[in-house]
Design a protein around this motif. Structure first.
Motif, PDB file in Angstrom:
ATOM      1  N   TYR A 117       0.837  -1.207   0.000  1.00 41.33           N
ATOM      2  CA  TYR A 117       0.000   0.000   0.000  1.00 41.33           C
ATOM      3  C   TYR A 117       0.867   1.250   0.000  1.00 41.33           C
ATOM      4  CZ  TYR A 117      -2.790   3.911   1.531  1.00 41.33           C
ATOM      5  OH  TYR A 117      -3.375   5.148   1.596  1.00 41.33           O
ATOM      6  N   GLY A 118       0.461   2.230  -0.802  1.00 41.32           N
ATOM      7  CA  GLY A 118       1.108   3.530  -0.816  1.00 41.32           C
ATOM      8  C   GLY A 118       0.091   4.659  -0.799  1.00 41.32           C
ATOM      9  N   GLY A 119       0.464   5.752  -0.183  1.00 42.81           N
ATOM     10  CA  GLY A 119      -0.415   6.921  -0.164  1.00 42.81           C
ATOM     11  C   GLY A 119      -0.452   7.578   1.198  1.00 42.81           C
ATOM     12  N   GLY A 120       0.197   8.733   1.339  1.00 44.66           N
ATOM     13  CA  GLY A 120       0.097   9.522   2.560  1.00 44.66           C
ATOM     14  C   GLY A 120       0.908   9.022   3.732  1.00 44.66           C
ATOM     15  N   ILE A 121       1.861   8.131   3.508  1.00 47.70           N
ATOM     16  CA  ILE A 121       2.643   7.571   4.613  1.00 47.70           C
ATOM     17  C   ILE A 121       3.781   8.531   4.972  1.00 47.70           C
ATOM     18  CG2 ILE A 121       4.085   5.650   5.366  1.00 47.70           C
ATOM     19  CD1 ILE A 121       2.528   3.893   3.341  1.00 47.70           C
ATOM     20  N   LYS A 122       3.787   8.937   6.250  1.00 48.48           N
ATOM     21  CA  LYS A 122       4.789   9.909   6.695  1.00 48.48           C
ATOM     22  C   LYS A 122       5.528   9.481   7.965  1.00 48.48           C
ATOM     23  CE  LYS A 122       2.047  13.844   5.021  1.00 48.48           C
ATOM     24  NZ  LYS A 122       1.343  15.088   5.435  1.00 48.48           N
ATOM     25  N   ARG A 123       4.948   8.526   8.715  1.00 44.82           N
ATOM     26  CA  ARG A 123       5.484   8.198  10.032  1.00 44.82           C
ATOM     27  C   ARG A 123       5.572   6.687  10.232  1.00 44.82           C
ATOM     28  NH1 ARG A 123       1.340  11.686  10.745  1.00 44.82           N
ATOM     29  NH2 ARG A 123       0.043  10.092  11.776  1.00 44.82           N
ATOM     30  N   VAL A 124       6.500   6.273  11.080  1.00 44.21           N
ATOM     31  CA  VAL A 124       6.663   4.860  11.384  1.00 44.21           C
ATOM     32  C   VAL A 124       5.405   4.285  12.006  1.00 44.21           C
ATOM     33  CG1 VAL A 124       7.869   3.254  12.932  1.00 44.21           C
ATOM     34  CG2 VAL A 124       9.178   4.842  11.522  1.00 44.21           C
ATOM     35  N   GLU A 125       4.743   5.057  12.854  1.00 42.42           N
ATOM     36  CA  GLU A 125       3.518   4.565  13.495  1.00 42.42           C
ATOM     37  C   GLU A 125       2.445   4.240  12.456  1.00 42.42           C
ATOM     38  OE1 GLU A 125       0.872   3.113  16.067  1.00 42.42           O
ATOM     39  OE2 GLU A 125       3.005   3.490  16.387  1.00 42.42           O
ATOM     40  N   GLN A 126       2.360   5.020  11.387  1.00 42.47           N
ATOM     41  CA  GLN A 126       1.399   4.726  10.326  1.00 42.47           C
ATOM     42  C   GLN A 126       1.734   3.390   9.654  1.00 42.47           C
ATOM     43  OE1 GLN A 126       2.037   8.423   8.112  1.00 42.47           O
ATOM     44  NE2 GLN A 126      -0.133   8.906   8.406  1.00 42.47           N
ATOM     45  N   ILE A 127       3.015   3.139   9.473  1.00 42.16           N
ATOM     46  CA  ILE A 127       3.440   1.873   8.868  1.00 42.16           C
ATOM     47  C   ILE A 127       3.033   0.709   9.766  1.00 42.16           C
ATOM     48  CG2 ILE A 127       5.426   0.532   8.077  1.00 42.16           C
ATOM     49  CD1 ILE A 127       6.815   3.219   7.468  1.00 42.16           C
ATOM     50  N   GLN A 149      12.713  -5.787   3.597  1.00 39.77           N
ATOM     51  CA  GLN A 149      11.856  -6.498   2.648  1.00 39.77           C
ATOM     52  C   GLN A 149      10.439  -5.934   2.602  1.00 39.77           C
ATOM     53  OE1 GLN A 149      12.711  -7.730   5.628  1.00 39.77           O
ATOM     54  NE2 GLN A 149      10.716  -8.010   6.560  1.00 39.77           N
ATOM     55  N   SER A 150      10.047  -5.178   3.624  1.00 39.71           N
ATOM     56  CA  SER A 150       8.692  -4.638   3.662  1.00 39.71           C
ATOM     57  C   SER A 150       8.617  -3.163   3.260  1.00 39.71           C
ATOM     58  CB  SER A 150       8.100  -4.802   5.065  1.00 39.71           C
ATOM     59  OG  SER A 150       8.873  -4.080   6.019  1.00 39.71           O
ATOM     60  N   ILE A 151       9.761  -2.569   2.900  1.00 37.73           N
ATOM     61  CA  ILE A 151       9.809  -1.142   2.587  1.00 37.73           C
ATOM     62  C   ILE A 151      10.113  -0.939   1.100  1.00 37.73           C
ATOM     63  CG2 ILE A 151      10.799   1.093   3.168  1.00 37.73           C
ATOM     64  CD1 ILE A 151       9.316  -0.374   5.494  1.00 37.73           C
ATOM     65  N   VAL A 152       9.154  -0.412   0.380  1.00 43.48           N
ATOM     66  CA  VAL A 152       9.296  -0.100  -1.044  1.00 43.48           C
ATOM     67  C   VAL A 152       9.340   1.416  -1.198  1.00 43.48           C
ATOM     68  CG1 VAL A 152       8.255  -0.318  -3.339  1.00 43.48           C
ATOM     69  CG2 VAL A 152       7.969  -2.160  -1.660  1.00 43.48           C
ATOM     70  N   VAL A 153      10.246   1.904  -2.013  1.00 39.39           N
ATOM     71  CA  VAL A 153      10.241   3.335  -2.354  1.00 39.39           C
ATOM     72  C   VAL A 153       9.768   3.482  -3.792  1.00 39.39           C
ATOM     73  CG1 VAL A 153      11.629   5.402  -2.748  1.00 39.39           C
ATOM     74  CG2 VAL A 153      12.002   4.012  -0.696  1.00 39.39           C
ATOM     75  N   SER A 154       8.717   4.264  -3.951  1.00 34.78           N
ATOM     76  CA  SER A 154       8.163   4.538  -5.275  1.00 34.78           C
ATOM     77  C   SER A 154       8.826   5.784  -5.846  1.00 34.78           C
ATOM     78  CB  SER A 154       6.644   4.741  -5.170  1.00 34.78           C
ATOM     79  OG  SER A 154       6.106   5.134  -6.408  1.00 34.78           O
ATOM     80  N   ILE A 155       9.384   5.644  -7.034  1.00 34.44           N
ATOM     81  CA  ILE A 155      10.049   6.771  -7.700  1.00 34.44           C
ATOM     82  C   ILE A 155       9.273   7.087  -8.976  1.00 34.44           C
ATOM     83  CG2 ILE A 155      12.187   7.634  -8.709  1.00 34.44           C
ATOM     84  CD1 ILE A 155      13.754   5.704  -6.989  1.00 34.44           C
ATOM     85  N   GLU A 174      14.640   4.449   9.335  1.00 34.68           N
ATOM     86  CA  GLU A 174      13.965   4.067  10.573  1.00 34.68           C
ATOM     87  C   GLU A 174      12.996   2.907  10.333  1.00 34.68           C
ATOM     88  OE1 GLU A 174      11.318   6.111  14.169  1.00 34.68           O
ATOM     89  OE2 GLU A 174      11.959   7.316  12.438  1.00 34.68           O
ATOM     90  N   ALA A 175      12.214   3.002   9.274  1.00 32.98           N
ATOM     91  CA  ALA A 175      11.233   1.955   8.981  1.00 32.98           C
ATOM     92  C   ALA A 175      11.911   0.638   8.648  1.00 32.98           C
ATOM     93  CB  ALA A 175      10.339   2.392   7.821  1.00 32.98           C
ATOM     94  N   SER A 176      13.005   0.709   7.905  1.00 33.35           N
ATOM     95  CA  SER A 176      13.738  -0.498   7.541  1.00 33.35           C
ATOM     96  C   SER A 176      14.320  -1.175   8.775  1.00 33.35           C
ATOM     97  CB  SER A 176      14.849  -0.157   6.548  1.00 33.35           C
ATOM     98  OG  SER A 176      15.557  -1.304   6.160  1.00 33.35           O
ATOM     99  N   ALA A 177      14.807  -0.373   9.716  1.00 33.47           N
ATOM    100  CA  ALA A 177      15.381  -0.916  10.940  1.00 33.47           C
ATOM    101  C   ALA A 177      14.308  -1.575  11.809  1.00 33.47           C
ATOM    102  CB  ALA A 177      16.088   0.186  11.722  1.00 33.47           C
TER     103      ALA A 177
END
Length: 253
Positions: A79-89, A123-129, A115-118
Protein backbone atom coordinates in the motif's frame (compact mmCIF):
# COMPACT_ATOMS: atom_id res chain seq x y z
CA UNK A 1 13.92 -20.47 -13.45
CA UNK A 2 11.62 -18.43 -11.18
CA UNK A 3 9.31 -16.22 -13.21
CA UNK A 4 9.28 -12.51 -12.29
CA UNK A 5 6.33 -11.23 -10.30
CA UNK A 6 3.55 -9.64 -12.37
CA UNK A 7 1.67 -7.17 -10.20
CA UNK A 8 -1.61 -5.30 -10.78
CA UNK A 9 -1.23 -1.68 -9.62
CA UNK A 10 -4.63 -0.31 -8.59
CA UNK A 11 -5.33 3.36 -7.96
CA UNK A 12 -7.77 4.34 -5.22
CA UNK A 13 -9.61 7.64 -5.46
CA UNK A 14 -12.02 8.20 -2.61
CA UNK A 15 -13.95 4.90 -2.44
CA UNK A 16 -13.47 3.62 -5.98
CA UNK A 17 -10.84 2.40 -8.38
CA UNK A 18 -9.64 4.67 -11.17
CA UNK A 19 -7.06 4.58 -13.95
CA UNK A 20 -5.10 7.59 -15.09
CA UNK A 21 -3.21 8.52 -18.23
CA UNK A 22 0.07 10.28 -17.48
CA UNK A 23 -1.22 10.77 -13.92
CA UNK A 24 -4.20 12.80 -15.21
CA UNK A 25 -7.89 12.34 -16.04
CA UNK A 26 -8.77 9.50 -13.63
CA UNK A 27 -11.40 7.21 -15.14
CA UNK A 28 -13.64 5.22 -12.81
CA UNK A 29 -13.00 1.50 -13.14
CA UNK A 30 -15.24 -0.04 -10.52
CA UNK A 31 -15.61 -1.30 -7.00
CA UNK A 32 -12.36 -2.10 -5.21
CA UNK A 33 -13.46 -5.23 -3.36
CA UNK A 34 -15.10 -6.76 -6.45
CA UNK A 35 -11.92 -6.16 -8.44
CA UNK A 36 -9.78 -7.71 -5.71
CA UNK A 37 -12.01 -10.78 -5.70
CA UNK A 38 -11.50 -11.21 -9.45
CA UNK A 39 -7.74 -11.01 -8.98
CA UNK A 40 -8.03 -13.60 -6.19
CA UNK A 41 -9.61 -15.99 -8.68
CA UNK A 42 -6.83 -15.32 -11.15
CA UNK A 43 -4.18 -16.06 -8.50
CA UNK A 44 -2.14 -12.90 -9.00
CA UNK A 45 1.35 -12.78 -7.46
CA UNK A 46 0.90 -9.58 -5.48
CA UNK A 47 -1.11 -6.39 -5.63
CA UNK A 48 -0.21 -2.72 -5.21
CA UNK A 49 -2.83 -0.29 -3.90
CA UNK A 50 -2.13 3.45 -4.18
CA UNK A 51 -4.42 6.15 -2.81
CA UNK A 52 -3.74 8.95 -5.29
CA UNK A 53 -5.34 11.68 -3.14
CA UNK A 54 -3.77 10.81 0.22
CA UNK A 55 -0.59 12.86 -0.15
CA UNK A 56 -2.07 15.60 -2.33
CA UNK A 57 -4.91 16.24 0.15
CA UNK A 58 -2.77 15.54 3.23
CA UNK A 59 -5.16 12.79 4.37
CA UNK A 60 -4.72 10.55 7.36
CA UNK A 61 -4.77 6.82 6.69
CA UNK A 62 -8.24 5.32 6.23
CA UNK A 63 -7.46 2.21 8.22
CA UNK A 64 -10.98 0.77 8.47
CA UNK A 65 -11.45 1.25 4.74
CA UNK A 66 -8.13 -0.45 4.01
CA UNK A 67 -8.84 -3.29 6.47
CA UNK A 68 -12.03 -4.11 4.57
CA UNK A 69 -10.10 -4.29 1.29
CA UNK A 70 -7.08 -6.19 2.55
CA UNK A 71 -9.26 -8.75 4.33
CA UNK A 72 -10.53 -9.80 0.89
CA UNK A 73 -7.04 -10.22 -0.60
CA UNK A 74 -5.58 -13.70 -0.92
CA UNK A 75 -2.30 -12.25 -2.22
CA UNK A 76 0.36 -10.02 -0.57
CA UNK A 77 -0.64 -6.34 -0.58
CA UNK A 78 1.64 -3.31 -0.93
CA UNK A 79 0.00 0.00 0.00
CA UNK A 80 1.11 3.53 -0.82
CA UNK A 81 -0.41 6.92 -0.16
CA UNK A 82 0.10 9.52 2.56
CA UNK A 83 2.64 7.57 4.61
CA UNK A 84 4.79 9.91 6.70
CA UNK A 85 5.48 8.20 10.03
CA UNK A 86 6.66 4.86 11.38
CA UNK A 87 3.52 4.56 13.50
CA UNK A 88 1.40 4.73 10.33
CA UNK A 89 3.44 1.87 8.87
CA UNK A 90 2.84 -0.17 12.01
CA UNK A 91 -0.90 0.48 11.71
CA UNK A 92 -0.92 -0.63 8.07
CA UNK A 93 0.83 -3.88 8.94
CA UNK A 94 -1.71 -4.44 11.72
CA UNK A 95 -4.60 -4.28 9.21
CA UNK A 96 -2.92 -6.86 6.98
CA UNK A 97 -0.73 -4.91 4.54
CA UNK A 98 2.56 -6.76 3.94
CA UNK A 99 4.59 -3.99 2.26
CA UNK A 100 4.35 -0.22 2.22
CA UNK A 101 5.33 2.16 -0.56
CA UNK A 102 6.80 5.56 0.28
CA UNK A 103 6.96 8.27 -2.37
CA UNK A 104 6.89 11.91 -1.23
CA UNK A 105 8.20 11.07 2.25
CA UNK A 106 11.27 9.42 0.73
CA UNK A 107 12.16 12.84 -0.64
CA UNK A 108 10.89 15.07 2.18
CA UNK A 109 12.08 12.99 5.14
CA UNK A 110 14.40 10.27 3.77
CA UNK A 111 15.38 9.23 7.29
CA UNK A 112 11.93 7.58 7.47
CA UNK A 113 13.27 4.88 5.14
CA UNK A 114 16.16 4.13 7.49
CA UNK A 115 13.96 4.07 10.57
CA UNK A 116 11.23 1.95 8.98
CA UNK A 117 13.74 -0.50 7.54
CA UNK A 118 15.38 -0.92 10.94
CA UNK A 119 12.05 -1.51 12.68
CA UNK A 120 10.20 -3.66 10.13
CA UNK A 121 12.91 -5.03 7.82
CA UNK A 122 13.98 -3.85 4.39
CA UNK A 123 11.86 -6.50 2.65
CA UNK A 124 8.69 -4.64 3.66
CA UNK A 125 9.81 -1.14 2.59
CA UNK A 126 9.30 -0.10 -1.04
CA UNK A 127 10.24 3.34 -2.35
CA UNK A 128 8.16 4.54 -5.27
CA UNK A 129 10.05 6.77 -7.70
CA UNK A 130 7.83 8.68 -10.14
CA UNK A 131 9.82 9.92 -13.11
CA UNK A 132 9.22 12.20 -16.06
CA UNK A 133 11.30 13.61 -18.92
CA UNK A 134 11.65 17.32 -19.57
CA UNK A 135 11.73 18.89 -23.03
CA UNK A 136 15.45 18.16 -23.30
CA UNK A 137 14.91 14.47 -22.56
CA UNK A 138 16.38 14.61 -19.04
CA UNK A 139 14.67 12.53 -16.36
CA UNK A 140 13.56 14.02 -13.07
CA UNK A 141 11.87 12.70 -9.93
CA UNK A 142 8.36 13.90 -9.11
CA UNK A 143 5.96 13.54 -6.18
CA UNK A 144 2.43 14.61 -5.22
CA UNK A 145 0.79 12.90 -8.15
CA UNK A 146 3.32 14.22 -10.65
CA UNK A 147 2.81 17.84 -9.60
CA UNK A 148 6.04 18.53 -7.72
CA UNK A 149 9.32 18.36 -9.59
CA UNK A 150 12.30 17.71 -7.33
CA UNK A 151 14.78 18.27 -10.16
CA UNK A 152 16.58 15.17 -9.03
CA UNK A 153 18.16 12.44 -11.11
CA UNK A 154 16.30 9.11 -10.65
CA UNK A 155 19.50 7.08 -10.60
CA UNK A 156 20.94 9.26 -7.83
CA UNK A 157 17.69 9.00 -5.86
CA UNK A 158 17.55 5.22 -6.33
CA UNK A 159 21.07 4.82 -4.97
CA UNK A 160 20.26 6.96 -1.95
CA UNK A 161 17.09 5.10 -1.00
CA UNK A 162 18.90 1.79 -1.36
CA UNK A 163 21.60 3.07 0.97
CA UNK A 164 18.98 4.17 3.46
CA UNK A 165 17.44 0.70 3.63
CA UNK A 166 14.77 0.38 0.97
CA UNK A 167 14.11 -3.23 -0.01
CA UNK A 168 12.61 -2.53 -3.43
CA UNK A 169 12.08 0.33 -5.86
CA UNK A 170 8.83 0.89 -7.74
CA UNK A 171 9.93 2.85 -10.82
CA UNK A 172 6.89 4.53 -12.34
CA UNK A 173 7.07 6.44 -15.64
CA UNK A 174 4.61 9.34 -15.67
CA UNK A 175 5.09 9.77 -19.43
CA UNK A 176 4.08 6.15 -20.07
CA UNK A 177 1.37 5.82 -17.40
CA UNK A 178 -1.87 4.53 -18.91
CA UNK A 179 -0.64 4.78 -22.49
CA UNK A 180 -0.10 1.03 -22.99
CA UNK A 181 2.78 2.04 -25.30
CA UNK A 182 5.44 -0.05 -23.56
CA UNK A 183 7.73 0.52 -20.60
CA UNK A 184 10.50 3.13 -20.66
CA UNK A 185 13.32 0.63 -21.16
CA UNK A 186 16.32 3.03 -21.02
CA UNK A 187 15.51 4.34 -17.54
CA UNK A 188 14.66 0.86 -16.25
CA UNK A 189 18.08 -0.29 -17.39
CA UNK A 190 19.87 2.68 -15.85
CA UNK A 191 18.22 2.33 -12.46
CA UNK A 192 18.43 -1.47 -12.36
CA UNK A 193 22.15 -1.33 -13.17
CA UNK A 194 22.73 1.27 -10.45
CA UNK A 195 21.24 -0.65 -7.52
CA UNK A 196 21.34 -4.18 -6.10
CA UNK A 197 17.75 -4.26 -4.81
CA UNK A 198 14.80 -5.35 -7.00
CA UNK A 199 13.30 -2.78 -9.36
CA UNK A 200 9.59 -3.04 -10.18
CA UNK A 201 8.85 -1.48 -13.58
CA UNK A 202 5.57 0.41 -13.86
CA UNK A 203 3.94 2.63 -16.47
CA UNK A 204 3.20 1.72 -20.07
CA UNK A 205 2.61 -2.04 -20.20
CA UNK A 206 0.30 -2.93 -23.07
CA UNK A 207 1.17 -6.51 -23.93
CA UNK A 208 2.84 -9.59 -22.53
CA UNK A 209 5.91 -8.90 -24.66
CA UNK A 210 6.36 -5.61 -22.76
CA UNK A 211 6.81 -7.63 -19.58
CA UNK A 212 9.56 -9.70 -21.12
CA UNK A 213 11.37 -6.67 -22.54
CA UNK A 214 11.31 -4.95 -19.14
CA UNK A 215 12.91 -7.97 -17.47
CA UNK A 216 15.57 -8.00 -20.19
CA UNK A 217 16.23 -4.35 -19.31
CA UNK A 218 16.78 -5.34 -15.70
CA UNK A 219 13.40 -5.20 -13.96
CA UNK A 220 12.89 -7.85 -11.29
CA UNK A 221 9.09 -7.48 -11.32
CA UNK A 222 6.46 -5.93 -13.57
CA UNK A 223 3.56 -3.75 -12.43
CA UNK A 224 0.72 -2.60 -14.65
CA UNK A 225 -2.70 -0.99 -14.44
CA UNK A 226 -4.37 -0.49 -17.82
CA UNK A 227 -3.10 -3.84 -19.09
CA UNK A 228 -5.18 -5.56 -16.42
CA UNK A 229 -8.36 -3.45 -16.45
CA UNK A 230 -8.94 -2.39 -20.08
CA UNK A 231 -9.73 -4.39 -23.18
CA UNK A 232 -9.66 -3.41 -26.86
CA UNK A 233 -9.12 -0.12 -28.64
CA UNK A 234 -12.12 1.45 -26.91
CA UNK A 235 -10.66 0.63 -23.49
CA UNK A 236 -13.70 -1.22 -22.21
CA UNK A 237 -13.33 -2.21 -18.58
CA UNK A 238 -12.45 -5.89 -18.26
CA UNK A 239 -10.38 -7.18 -15.35
CA UNK A 240 -7.87 -9.72 -16.62
CA UNK A 241 -4.52 -11.33 -15.83
CA UNK A 242 -2.30 -13.76 -17.76
CA UNK A 243 -2.67 -17.45 -16.96
CA UNK A 244 0.15 -19.37 -15.30
CA UNK A 245 0.79 -21.13 -18.58
CA UNK A 246 1.03 -17.83 -20.48
CA UNK A 247 3.54 -16.56 -17.92
CA UNK A 248 5.60 -19.74 -18.12
CA UNK A 249 5.60 -19.61 -21.92
CA UNK A 250 6.60 -15.96 -21.87
CA UNK A 251 9.68 -16.43 -19.71
CA UNK A 252 10.78 -19.91 -20.75
CA UNK A 253 13.96 -19.59 -22.89
Amino acid sequence: MINPRIIPCLLIRRNGLVKTVKFKDPKYIGDIVNTVRIFNEKEVDEIILVDILATVDNQELRLDFLRDIVSECFMPVCYGGGIKRVEQIRQLFEVGVEKISINAAALETPELITEASAVFGAQSIVVSIDIKKNLLGKYSVFSHGGKQDWRRDPVEHAREVEGRGAGEILLHSIDRDGTMAGYDMPIIEKVANAVDIPVIACGGAGSLSDFKQATQAGASALAAGSQFVFHGKHRAVLVTYPSRQEIRDLFTP
